[in-house]
Design an enzyme around this catalytic site. Structure first.
Site: not given
Ligand code: BV8
Length: 259
Positions: A103, A194, A121, A69, A154, A72, A157
């Site tokens: 999406q 697309g 998404h 990620y 996080c 990207r 937590c």
């Protein structure tokens, strides 16, 4: 691109009260963002997106998924919306109402000026924690490098932070799909841009539009799983076809024929 089909599509848009534009990864291809059907590039070539974009994939190897990620996010940060995104923002001024249902997780529709965007998404630049879904609003600039990367923790937590996107096997954000379905059922024209029509429930929206009586117009460089049930296939890249639709509609002048 077939001029007669383009004219039929412009005519349908000219008569429409509500238009829905349903977009997939092909919408961002001309911005330089590889689609899911493209073979993954470089280091990520050996992985199947369905493996990486899943809770199991993240649990099994958080650094690999966070690294993917991060890669990207860097691609998206170094890129920008193209003429096709801008055409959808311009189309809003030429029809009574336009809703974009995407999406894609790159945020390019909002960035290019579309005012009503449903992100089915999620968004790659929004974060939450893996264990409890705590929203995380700290700045996380994309890191350099292309390999696995330990996800941050996080602040509330201590569990790993993940992108606030919908992974395979996860439910879509509460209410967003239902809203998209209602718009699909009540629109007069749906532009499907697309998308290969493989991933559900997003892939069910064009059929919902058709059942609701809409004219379904597909914009794709090649036929997809949806092509056999659309009314018009405008075969070509989104960055050319969408501006051509806007040009054709604008040439008809204000309010020409709005129902
Ligand atoms: C869920 C975010 C329910 C993350 C994504 C078996 C049968 C049916 C369904 C399933 C099944 N097994 C599992 C499922 C459900 C699964 C699914 O549909 N799987 C598929 C693979 C069969 N769906 C889910 O898991 C969804 N959740 O169903 O939950 C549930 C119920 C109970 C309890 C729990 C859960 C969640 C799916 C969301 C996954 N997340 N993205 C991330 O991005 O990292 S999906 C991701 O892939 C994209 O968001 C997008 O949706 C999809 C890629 O599809 P496209 O956008 O269409 O892109 P693609 O590359 O495929 O095609 C590009 C197209 O563009 C091509 O047609 C090409 O020709 C065209 N093109 C190329 N260049 C251009 C162009 N067009 C125009 N111009 C160009 N220049």
């Amino acid at each position: 691109m077939d001029a007669a089909k383009l004219e039929r599509a412009v005519e349908a848009l000219d008569q429409a009260r509500l238009v829905v534009a349903a977009t997939g990864a092909g919408m961002s291809k001309e911005s330089g963002i590889p689609t899911f059907r493209d073979a993954q590039e470089g280091l990520w070539a050996r992985y199947n997106p369905e493996e990486l974009a899943s809770p199991q994939g993240f649990r099994q190897d958080p650094a690999r998924v966070w690294g993917w990620y991060n890669y990207r996010r860097r691609l998206i940060a170094g890129s920008s919306p193209h003429a096709g995104h801008r055409a959808l923002a311009e189309l809003e001024e030429l029809v009574p109402r336009l809703v974009v249902v995407t999406q894609n997780i790159d945020g390019f529709h909002k960035q290019s000026g579309s005012s009503t965007v449903l992100e089915l998404h999620g968004n790659i630049n929004r974060f939450k924690c893996f264990e409890h879904g705590h929203p995380v609003d700290i700045e996380i600039p994309p890191a350099a490098g292309d390999g696995p990367l330990e996800p941050p923790k996080c602040p509330r937590c201590g569990s790993y932070i993940r992108p606030d996107v919908v992974w395979y096997g996860e439910m879509l954000p509460h209410g967003v799909f239902e809203q998209a379905e209602n718009f699909a059922r009540s629109c007069d024209v749906m532009l499907v841009v697309g998308t290969s029509g493989i991933v559900y429930p997003a892939a069910a929206l064009p059929m919902a539009a058709r059942v609701g009586g809409a004219i379904v117009i597909e914009v794709n460089t090649q036929p997809s799983q949806l092509t056999q049930m659309v009314d018009i296939l405008l075969q070509g890249p989104a960055g050319e076809v969408l501006p051509a639709l806007v040009t054709g509609l604008a040439a008809r002048g204000p309010g020409g024929g709005h129902a």
